[in-house]
Scaffold this motif. Structure first.
Motif, short mmCIF file in Angstrom:
data_model
loop_
_atom_site.label_atom_id
_atom_site.label_comp_id
_atom_site.label_asym_id
_atom_site.label_seq_id
_atom_site.Cartn_x
_atom_site.Cartn_y
_atom_site.Cartn_z
N PHE A 84 0.82 -1.19 0.14
CA PHE A 84 -0.18 -0.19 0.12
C PHE A 84 0.77 1.26 -0.11
CE2 PHE A 84 -1.94 3.16 2.61
CZ PHE A 84 -3.01 3.67 1.96
N PHE A 85 2.05 1.36 0.66
CA PHE A 85 2.90 2.59 0.87
C PHE A 85 3.58 2.72 -0.68
CE2 PHE A 85 3.65 1.66 5.67
CZ PHE A 85 2.34 2.47 5.95
N VAL A 86 4.05 1.40 -1.14
CA VAL A 86 4.53 1.73 -2.53
C VAL A 86 3.65 2.14 -3.56
CG1 VAL A 86 5.67 0.34 -4.41
CG2 VAL A 86 6.41 -0.13 -2.00
N ASP A 87 2.40 1.53 -3.66
CA ASP A 87 1.42 2.24 -4.43
C ASP A 87 0.94 3.50 -4.21
OD1 ASP A 87 1.37 -0.39 -5.60
OD2 ASP A 87 -0.40 -0.75 -4.38
N GLN A 88 0.94 4.04 -3.07
CA GLN A 88 0.73 5.43 -2.59
C GLN A 88 1.81 6.52 -3.04
OE1 GLN A 88 -2.25 6.97 -1.24
NE2 GLN A 88 -3.23 4.83 -1.96
N THR A 89 2.96 5.77 -3.07
CA THR A 89 4.17 6.78 -3.09
C THR A 89 4.27 6.81 -4.64
OG1 THR A 89 5.27 5.84 -1.14
CG2 THR A 89 6.73 7.04 -2.89
N GLY A 90 3.99 5.76 -5.47
CA GLY A 90 4.07 5.67 -6.94
C GLY A 90 3.06 6.73 -7.54
N GLU A 91 1.82 6.74 -7.01
CA GLU A 91 0.92 7.86 -7.27
C GLU A 91 1.29 9.27 -7.02
OE1 GLU A 91 -2.75 6.55 -6.05
OE2 GLU A 91 -2.92 4.50 -6.67
N ALA A 92 1.70 9.57 -5.98
CA ALA A 92 2.08 10.82 -5.40
C ALA A 92 3.28 11.25 -6.13
CB ALA A 92 2.05 10.83 -3.97
N VAL A 93 4.38 10.50 -6.20
CA VAL A 93 5.60 11.06 -6.39
C VAL A 93 6.12 10.76 -7.88
CG1 VAL A 93 8.31 10.69 -6.00
CG2 VAL A 93 6.35 10.52 -3.94
N GLY A 97 9.81 6.62 -7.15
CA GLY A 97 9.55 7.09 -5.85
C GLY A 97 9.50 6.05 -4.59
N GLU A 98 9.81 4.88 -5.16
CA GLU A 98 9.95 3.85 -4.17
C GLU A 98 10.94 4.15 -3.00
OE1 GLU A 98 9.97 3.22 -7.50
OE2 GLU A 98 8.15 2.34 -7.74
N LYS A 99 12.00 4.76 -3.43
CA LYS A 99 13.04 5.22 -2.61
C LYS A 99 12.70 6.00 -1.54
CE LYS A 99 14.82 8.59 -5.59
NZ LYS A 99 15.74 9.24 -6.40
N TYR A 100 11.63 6.58 -1.46
CA TYR A 100 10.98 7.45 -0.38
C TYR A 100 9.88 6.92 0.23
CZ TYR A 100 12.62 11.00 -3.88
OH TYR A 100 13.41 11.50 -4.85
N THR A 101 9.63 5.50 -0.07
CA THR A 101 8.59 4.77 0.74
C THR A 101 9.05 4.52 2.37
OG1 THR A 101 7.92 3.37 -1.18
CG2 THR A 101 7.43 2.72 0.90
N PRO A 102 10.19 4.32 2.65
CA PRO A 102 10.53 4.16 4.14
C PRO A 102 10.29 5.34 4.92
CG PRO A 102 12.52 3.20 2.50
CD PRO A 102 11.47 3.98 1.73
N PHE A 103 10.43 6.22 4.37
CA PHE A 103 10.51 7.58 5.17
C PHE A 103 8.67 7.94 5.42
CE2 PHE A 103 9.18 12.23 5.30
CZ PHE A 103 9.72 12.62 6.30
N PHE A 104 7.98 7.60 4.26
CA PHE A 104 6.51 7.85 4.40
C PHE A 104 5.86 6.66 5.36
CE2 PHE A 104 7.07 9.33 -0.32
CZ PHE A 104 7.26 10.77 0.31
N GLY A 105 6.46 5.57 5.24
CA GLY A 105 5.98 4.35 5.98
C GLY A 105 6.31 4.75 7.49
N ILE A 231 -3.62 11.07 6.13
CA ILE A 231 -3.52 12.50 5.71
C ILE A 231 -2.22 13.18 5.91
CG2 ILE A 231 -4.38 15.06 5.95
CD1 ILE A 231 -7.05 13.61 6.73
N PHE A 232 -1.70 12.99 6.94
CA PHE A 232 -0.06 13.70 7.07
C PHE A 232 0.62 12.83 6.10
CE2 PHE A 232 3.80 14.77 9.23
CZ PHE A 232 3.46 15.93 10.17
N MET A 233 0.72 11.60 6.09
CA MET A 233 1.52 10.74 5.21
C MET A 233 1.43 11.23 3.77
SD MET A 233 1.83 6.64 4.40
CE MET A 233 0.27 6.56 3.35
N ALA A 234 0.09 11.60 3.37
CA ALA A 234 -0.25 11.87 1.96
C ALA A 234 0.32 13.16 1.57
CB ALA A 234 -1.86 11.83 1.73
#
Length: 249
Positions: A84-93, A97-105, A231-234
């Motif tokens: 879910f984090f990877v999909d959301q990151t891909g849509e937003a970034v 964008g996968e390299k930013y997933t650890p921070f968002f997660g 919301i904060f993560m998004a």
């Protein structure tokens, strides 16, 4: 009207009883001596320490249970959340964008647990204190600006603040700076105000009613906790996406 004094939760009582001296030494070392040397620990600090300890235990158990041949329910859940984090990151970034997933997660899971711990009797959500949301907001601000500089270089990244037309730069630069600083205030107030209001409403109804109604408001509190973390993560994803985006010619 004077603000009611904070009532210490049991973790804060224990920390102030056994760990007051180390906290006093640290605060004096950084030049912020405590107002009351016998009471340097506050609820929001001890609750954050407790949540960190809980997360360490959860991920330690998860790490020990990982298996390629026989994945368990906890592993399946973790993989689903990560996907879910990877999909959301891909849509937003976007692409890469996968390299930013650890921070968002990390942002999502930490805020979620900080919100949810307030649902446990005897505990208090640290996000009810504006210092905690402000800390997350500053982290997001520093992160997306750093990633923008790393992606574009300092010169090209700062050039974005001047806008597309050089003649408008004297107007655009102050507006962009204010806009970026306002993001920190917006992130802080959104999380703090919603969690504080939700906690107060739940507490009032728990004290006035029994069984069914409190269960409904507890469910609502859980939903608000999850929603605010998302919301904060998004928003963090959107800020990073805007900072690292490349202009299409």
């Amino acid at each position: 009207m004077a603000r009611e004094p904070e009532v210490d939760v049991w973790t804060t009582v224990l920390f102030n009883k056994y760990l007051a001296e180390p906290a006093d030494r640290f605060l004096n070392w950084i030049g912020q001596p405590p107002e009351n040397p016998a009471h340097p620990w506050q609820n929001w600090i001890t609750m954050e320490v407790l949540v960190v300890a809980i997360l360490i235990v959860v991920f330690w158990i998860l790490r020990r249970s990982l298996s390629v041949e026989r994945p368990g329910k906890m592993q399946h859940l973790a993989e689903m959340i990560y996907g879910f984090f990877v999909d959301q990151t891909g849509e937003a970034v976007g692409h890469g964008g996968e390299k930013y997933t650890p921070f968002f997660g990390t942002i999502f899971i930490f805020i979620l647990f900080l919100n949810l711990i307030g649902s446990v009797p005897g505990f208090e959500a640290p996000t009810m204190n504006p210092v905690v949301p402000a800390g997350f907001a500053v982290s997001v601000f520093l992160y997306y600006n750093y990633m923008g500089v790393r992606e574009h270089g300092i010169g090209r990244y700062l050039a974005h603040f001047a806008g597309p037309f050089p003649l408008l730069a004297p107007l655009m630069i102050p507006l962009e700076i204010i806009s970026h600083l306002a993001r920190m205030l917006s992130l802080t107030m959104r999380l703090y105000a919603n969690m504080f209001a939700g906690e107060q409403v739940t507490t009032v109804f728990l004290s006035l009613t029994f069984l069914i109604i409190p269960a409904v408001f507890q469910g609502l509190h859980l939903f608000v906790s999850l929603l605010q973390a998302y919301i904060f993560m998004a928003l963090a994803m959107l800020y990073v996406g805007a900072a690292v985006a490349h202009e299409e010619h």
